[in-house]
Design a protein around this motif. Structure first.
Motif: not given
Length: 360
Positions: A145-146, A148, A209, A211, A225, A227, A229, A231
């Motif tokens: 999803s993103s 970091v 998307r 961070e 991350r 989808e 949840g 990490i």
């Protein structure tokens, strides 16, 4: 054994790679060395590793040298915008590319990546952040999803008055030993801005998307991350040996004991947000990635001009962001579809940035 050509052989990236080969952490044959300036060190390295060397004094000589050396992979540790031409030359010569020169991706963008695909060559990132993401994504394609990306925050995270910062102070990075320009970029988080842009192109992900989180210890290099949840993070000591060796090796051989293992006894990891007001160059990078076209080229060019002026004492530290911001107010919506067009946009942006210097 991998046959590696090292560009920027006397810089921090090249030196670390050669140290890893000497120590046996990386099994590789050095087939060529390139450095920007003539010095006894380059010639000494050439004798030590039994390979030819080149003083990178012209594009033509560099292209010819890369083509004649051959090999399996090139480590591009050339600093700044000059690295793009070298990256293209390596790909064109049939070499895979272990890429430490983030400007190649920032300036070259989709054009460089398309060239790599056309030539059926691989680009393996060397930056610790992108190396971490590159390896984390291998088991999670389609679920992310993103991204970091961590940032140390540089030497001025808690300093209030930045008007009178000196170049020596700005270059005193608290964690990494790097060149002067990249160290100053790390203090403004412009370097992290370049990494955000690089990640967007490399991993095909939108700016919203990606961070950035401040992580002073520089132990967690990046995270992804999912989808669901979850990490996933990559942790290792702040030592560039691991991402360099991993990129050049590129799963060719089993790697062991490249860096010391982390001890979790009394290990403290902290993370916190960054302020766009305090770090405007990172905030600008997100806008640049959203716009793409010629904006990443202009961002990099303006930053190089401004940082050079700061080092020379012609502007203040806080003027760096002003020059970059003013340059980006121009229209850079033209997308470069060739190397020559990239160079043209770069040249125009440098002219605009130089004009901004005179108006301060």
């Amino acid at each position: 054994m991998r046959r590696v050509l090292i560009l920027g052989a006397t810089g921090s990236i090249g030196t670390t790679c050669l140290d890893a080969i000497r120590s046996g952490k990386l099994e590789a044959e050095v087939i060529g060395l390139v450095a920007r300036h003539s010095n006894d060190r380059l010639e000494s390295l050439s004798r030590e590793f039994g390979c030819p060397c080149l003083i990178n004094d012209s594009h033509e000589s560099l292209v010819s040298f890369i083509r004649d050396c051959g090999g399996d992979i090139a480590l591009n540790g050339i600093a700044g915008s000059a690295g793009l031409a070298a990256s293209l030359a390596c790909l064109d010569a049939g070499l895979d590319l272990a890429l430490a020169n983030k400007e190649s991706i920032v300036m070259g963008g989709d054009f460089l990546l398309d060239e790599a695909r056309r030539l059926e060559r691989r680009i393996i990132p060397v930056d610790s952040e992108h190396s971490a993401i590159y390896n984390l994504l291998k088991g999670h394609q389609g679920e992310v999803s993103s991204l970091v990306i961590t940032a140390s925050g540089g030497p001025f995270l808690d300093r209030q008055d930045l008007e009178n910062v000196t170049p020596d102070e700005a270059a005193a990075h608290p964690t990494w030993k790097m060149g002067r320009k990249i160290s100053i970029d790390s203090s403004t988080l412009a370097n992290k801005g370049l990494e955000v842009i690089e990640a967007g192109f490399l991993f095909g992900i939108d700016a919203d998307r990606i961070e950035v989180t401040i992580h002073r210890q520089s132990i967690v290099h990046s995270m992804i991350r999912l989808e669901n949840g979850a990490i996933y993070a990559q942790l290792s000591p702040p030592d560039m040996t691991l991402p360099i060796v991993a990129a050049v090796n590129d799963e060719y051989a089993r790697l062991t004991d490249v860096v010391r293992p982390l001890s979790f006894n009394d290990l403290t990891l902290t993370f916190h947000s960054w302020s766009p007001e305090r770090f405007p160059l990172l905030a600008l990078a997100y806008k640049v990635l959203e716009r793409k076209a010629g904006y990443p080229i202009a961002y990099n060019a303006a930053d190089e001009v401004a940082v050079s002026a700061f080092i020379e004492g012609r502007i203040r530290y806080t003027d760096i962001a002003r020059v970059v911001s003013a340059t980006l107010e121009k229209d850079w919506s033209h997308t470069a579809c060739s190397y020559d067009e990239i160079v043209d946009i770069d040249s125009m942006a440098r002219e605009v940035a130089a004009g901004c210097l005179s108006s301060l």
